[in-house]
Design a protein around this motif. Structure first.
Motif, PDB file in Angstrom:
ATOM      1  N   ASN A  18      -3.509  24.039  -7.331  1.00  0.00           N
ATOM      2  CA  ASN A  18      -3.873  24.627  -6.031  1.00  0.00           C
ATOM      3  C   ASN A  18      -4.687  23.670  -5.172  1.00  0.00           C
ATOM      4  N   HIS A  19      -4.784  22.407  -5.627  1.00  0.00           N
ATOM      5  CA  HIS A  19      -5.561  21.453  -4.843  1.00  0.00           C
ATOM      6  C   HIS A  19      -4.725  20.199  -4.604  1.00  0.00           C
ATOM      7  N   SER A  20      -4.284  20.016  -3.371  1.00  0.00           N
ATOM      8  CA  SER A  20      -3.352  18.919  -3.080  1.00  0.00           C
ATOM      9  C   SER A  20      -3.999  17.553  -3.305  1.00  0.00           C
ATOM     10  N   GLN A  21      -5.298  17.437  -3.040  1.00  0.00           N
ATOM     11  CA  GLN A  21      -5.986  16.155  -3.255  1.00  0.00           C
ATOM     12  C   GLN A  21      -5.974  15.756  -4.730  1.00  0.00           C
ATOM     13  N   PHE A  22      -6.157  16.753  -5.599  1.00  0.00           N
ATOM     14  CA  PHE A  22      -6.155  16.502  -7.042  1.00  0.00           C
ATOM     15  C   PHE A  22      -4.778  15.981  -7.484  1.00  0.00           C
ATOM     16  N   THR A  62       0.855  -1.197   0.000  1.00  0.00           N
ATOM     17  CA  THR A  62       0.000   0.000   0.000  1.00  0.00           C
ATOM     18  C   THR A  62       0.887   1.241   0.000  1.00  0.00           C
ATOM     19  N   PHE A  63       0.316   2.352  -0.467  1.00  0.00           N
ATOM     20  CA  PHE A  63       1.117   3.583  -0.527  1.00  0.00           C
ATOM     21  C   PHE A  63       0.221   4.796  -0.317  1.00  0.00           C
ATOM     22  N   VAL A  64       0.862   5.954  -0.151  1.00  0.00           N
ATOM     23  CA  VAL A  64       0.112   7.209  -0.026  1.00  0.00           C
ATOM     24  C   VAL A  64       0.990   8.343  -0.541  1.00  0.00           C
ATOM     25  N   PHE A  65       0.353   9.389  -1.073  1.00  0.00           N
ATOM     26  CA  PHE A  65       1.056  10.607  -1.486  1.00  0.00           C
ATOM     27  C   PHE A  65       0.684  11.743  -0.548  1.00  0.00           C
ATOM     28  N   GLU A  66       1.704  12.451  -0.022  1.00  0.00           N
ATOM     29  CA  GLU A  66       1.450  13.710   0.682  1.00  0.00           C
ATOM     30  C   GLU A  66       1.977  14.828  -0.206  1.00  0.00           C
ATOM     31  N   THR A  67       1.288  15.957  -0.228  1.00  0.00           N
ATOM     32  CA  THR A  67       1.674  17.001  -1.184  1.00  0.00           C
ATOM     33  C   THR A  67       1.887  18.355  -0.524  1.00  0.00           C
ATOM     34  N   THR A  68       2.853  19.105  -1.060  1.00  0.00           N
ATOM     35  CA  THR A  68       3.073  20.504  -0.675  1.00  0.00           C
ATOM     36  C   THR A  68       3.109  21.308  -1.966  1.00  0.00           C
ATOM     37  N   LEU A  69       2.243  22.309  -2.087  1.00  0.00           N
ATOM     38  CA  LEU A  69       2.124  23.048  -3.341  1.00  0.00           C
ATOM     39  C   LEU A  69       2.454  24.532  -3.167  1.00  0.00           C
ATOM     40  N   HIS A  70       3.331  25.047  -4.049  1.00  0.00           N
ATOM     41  CA  HIS A  70       3.583  26.492  -4.149  1.00  0.00           C
ATOM     42  C   HIS A  70       3.562  26.806  -5.643  1.00  0.00           C
ATOM     43  N   SER A  71       2.376  26.730  -6.245  1.00  0.00           N
ATOM     44  CA  SER A  71       2.302  26.801  -7.702  1.00  0.00           C
ATOM     45  C   SER A  71       0.969  27.373  -8.149  1.00  0.00           C
ATOM     46  N   ALA A 101      -2.524  14.486  -5.635  1.00  0.00           N
ATOM     47  CA  ALA A 101      -2.333  13.141  -5.074  1.00  0.00           C
ATOM     48  C   ALA A 101      -3.093  12.099  -5.899  1.00  0.00           C
ATOM     49  N   LEU A 102      -4.311  12.456  -6.313  1.00  0.00           N
ATOM     50  CA  LEU A 102      -5.156  11.541  -7.094  1.00  0.00           C
ATOM     51  C   LEU A 102      -4.552  11.262  -8.473  1.00  0.00           C
ATOM     52  N   LYS A 103      -4.110  12.337  -9.158  1.00  0.00           N
ATOM     53  CA  LYS A 103      -3.494  12.194 -10.483  1.00  0.00           C
ATOM     54  C   LYS A 103      -2.236  11.315 -10.387  1.00  0.00           C
ATOM     55  N   SER A 104      -1.448  11.535  -9.343  1.00  0.00           N
ATOM     56  CA  SER A 104      -0.207  10.781  -9.148  1.00  0.00           C
ATOM     57  C   SER A 104      -0.517   9.307  -8.877  1.00  0.00           C
ATOM     58  N   LYS A 105      -1.522   9.085  -8.053  1.00  0.00           N
ATOM     59  CA  LYS A 105      -1.950   7.703  -7.751  1.00  0.00           C
ATOM     60  C   LYS A 105      -2.362   6.982  -9.031  1.00  0.00           C
ATOM     61  N   ASP A 106      -3.105   7.677  -9.913  1.00  0.00           N
ATOM     62  CA  ASP A 106      -3.540   7.079 -11.181  1.00  0.00           C
ATOM     63  C   ASP A 106      -2.342   6.578 -11.987  1.00  0.00           C
ATOM     64  N   ALA A 107      -1.283   7.402 -12.036  1.00  0.00           N
ATOM     65  CA  ALA A 107      -0.081   7.028 -12.800  1.00  0.00           C
ATOM     66  C   ALA A 107       0.553   5.762 -12.227  1.00  0.00           C
ATOM     67  N   VAL A 121       4.482   2.327   2.001  1.00  0.00           N
ATOM     68  CA  VAL A 121       5.430   3.320   1.471  1.00  0.00           C
ATOM     69  C   VAL A 121       4.755   4.677   1.394  1.00  0.00           C
ATOM     70  N   ARG A 122       5.463   5.691   1.882  1.00  0.00           N
ATOM     71  CA  ARG A 122       4.947   7.063   1.813  1.00  0.00           C
ATOM     72  C   ARG A 122       5.775   7.853   0.808  1.00  0.00           C
ATOM     73  N   PHE A 123       5.084   8.543  -0.086  1.00  0.00           N
ATOM     74  CA  PHE A 123       5.762   9.430  -1.037  1.00  0.00           C
ATOM     75  C   PHE A 123       5.361  10.870  -0.742  1.00  0.00           C
ATOM     76  N   HIS A 124       6.255  11.784  -1.064  1.00  0.00           N
ATOM     77  CA  HIS A 124       5.981  13.203  -0.853  1.00  0.00           C
ATOM     78  C   HIS A 124       6.159  13.937  -2.176  1.00  0.00           C
ATOM     79  N   ILE A 125       5.157  14.727  -2.560  1.00  0.00           N
ATOM     80  CA  ILE A 125       5.231  15.523  -3.793  1.00  0.00           C
ATOM     81  C   ILE A 125       5.351  16.991  -3.403  1.00  0.00           C
ATOM     82  N   HIS A 126       6.366  17.650  -3.944  1.00  0.00           N
ATOM     83  CA  HIS A 126       6.549  19.074  -3.693  1.00  0.00           C
ATOM     84  C   HIS A 126       6.553  19.784  -5.046  1.00  0.00           C
TER      85      HIS A 126
END
Length: 388
Positions: A105-109, A92-101, A111-117, A139-144
């Protein structure tokens, strides 16, 4: 073992002390950013950083960087990563996100797009797909995403490193362990004098003060780190790293004391200190600070977190005036530091701080202030400068 770049996340105002901690541990290429410090080390050093750093919230290991300015470029970038290097289809895995862009502007979106890939890639290769688990992922992944640069990292820590593992009970307004440790290090606490927390609550500042004084690794009581589920987990190396850190603990020749006037807080603090195996260093008493006086010879180091009136209903003006009066009349030869998010209340202390450091307690902007009480005088002598 090969070296790689890592990112240690921290709180605002702690970047410099975290960089100093990293250098003392032996990190290479240490560079400060805002709320982060980057550094280079090997796998053993990653284990060591998670175990020993007092002011880090997470240790991330960047694995891939690419440009992303819309959902398609995000998905394509994620598809270019070989996810089978970091996990298999049964994990199992999860994405946590930090956005400055401005593009995202939506961290859930994100995370969802990344999960799809990830899911699509595994399904194409193996016919099976891994699942998301937000609470206990393998496994935990972090998207910045900073403007149009997307960095994907492995989260080596898991739960935030402020969860040291010794707290079974907290009181109404507990202080975060990383915040407590950072305040202690900013105050210059090094274990070379007596120490007092006169409003100790559930004992966090006391526990962190004892671990600093004895050079005990901050996260010695943690049950687990995220890297223990990685495919390259090396338990022998981890044991070696832990053993080498424990050899560097030192003796402590002074006292660490906590007061709280609430019997329930005293009970909780004693439980937490016992959980941390620190009860031989720390004494906790039920006492109202305003009715106490200094009982130790030599200089005394005081750090505390008084109520701000946020969650506890108190007469702030009277309360903060009593802090100033008690320090002035009963605590000569003392360096007293405290944090407050009530900037108005500081005016009532009636003493001039010699230092003022901007920090955040959670979302609340706060000031960490120092008052120097000199021996043989009912007044404070103070430096003329203040730091904002």
């Amino acid at each position: 073992m090969e070296n790689f770049k890592m990112v240690a996340k921290t709180f605002f105002g702690f970047e410099e002390i975290l960089a100093k901690e990293l250098r003392q541990l032996g990190a290479q290429n240490v560079e400060m950013g805002t709320r982060v410090v980057t550094f280079v080390g090997d796998k053993g050093f990653m284990y060591k950083a998670n175990l020993a750093l007092r002011t880090a919230i997470k240790i991330l290991k960047p694995i891939h960087t690419f440009k992303a300015f819309n959902d398609k470029s995000l998905y394509d970038g994620m598809m270019r990563i070989d996810w089978s290097e970091y996990m298999n289809e049964h994990q199992t895995f999860v994405f946590e996100t930090t956005l400055h862009s401005e593009h995202f502007n939506h961290s859930q979106f994100v995370a969802l797009k990344s999960k799809d890939a990830v899911v699509d890639q595994f399904r194409d290769k193996t016919g099976k797909r891994p699942n998301i688990d937000k609470d206990f992922p393998d496994v935990r992944f972090h998207i910045h995403i900073d403007r149009d640069v997307c960095t994907v990292s492995l989260d080596s820590s898991g739960e935030s490193l402020h969860r040291r593992g010794y707290k079974s009970a907290t009181n109404i307004a507990p202080i975060n362990e990383v915040l407590a440790a950072g305040m202690l290090l900013l105050s210059g606490w090094d274990g070379n004098s007596h120490f007092l927390d006169p409003m100790c609550g559930s004992g966090t500042i006391l526990a962190e003060a004892a671990m600093i004084a004895c050079n005990i690794p901050a996260n010695i009581n943690r049950k687990e780190f995220a890297f223990e589920k990685w495919s390259d987990w090396d338990s022998e190396l981890f044991d070696k790293v832990l053993e080498s850190l424990l050899k560097k603990t030192r003796e402590f020749h002074y006292t660490i004391t906590g007061y709280d006037k609430a019997p329930s807080a005293v009970t909780k603090a004693k439980d937490n200190i016992k959980n941390a195996n620190l009860d031989e260093y720390i004494t906790i008493k039920q006492a109202n600070f305003f009715e106490t006086e200094k009982t130790t010879e030599g200089s005394l180091h005081v750090v505390f977190n008084p109520p701000y009136g946020e969650r506890l209903d108190i007469d702030l003006e009277r309360f903060y005036r009593e802090i100033g009066d008690t320090l002035k009349q009963s605590y000569p030869n003392t360096n007293a530091w405290f944090i407050t998010a009530n900037l108005e209340a500081l005016k009532f202390v009636g003493l001039k701080p010699s230092r003022k450091i901007k920090l955040f307690n959670g979302k609340l902007e706060a000031r960490f202030v120092k008052y120097e009480m000199y021996a043989g005088s009912k007044r404070t002598k103070f430096q003329t400068h203040t730091d904002n």
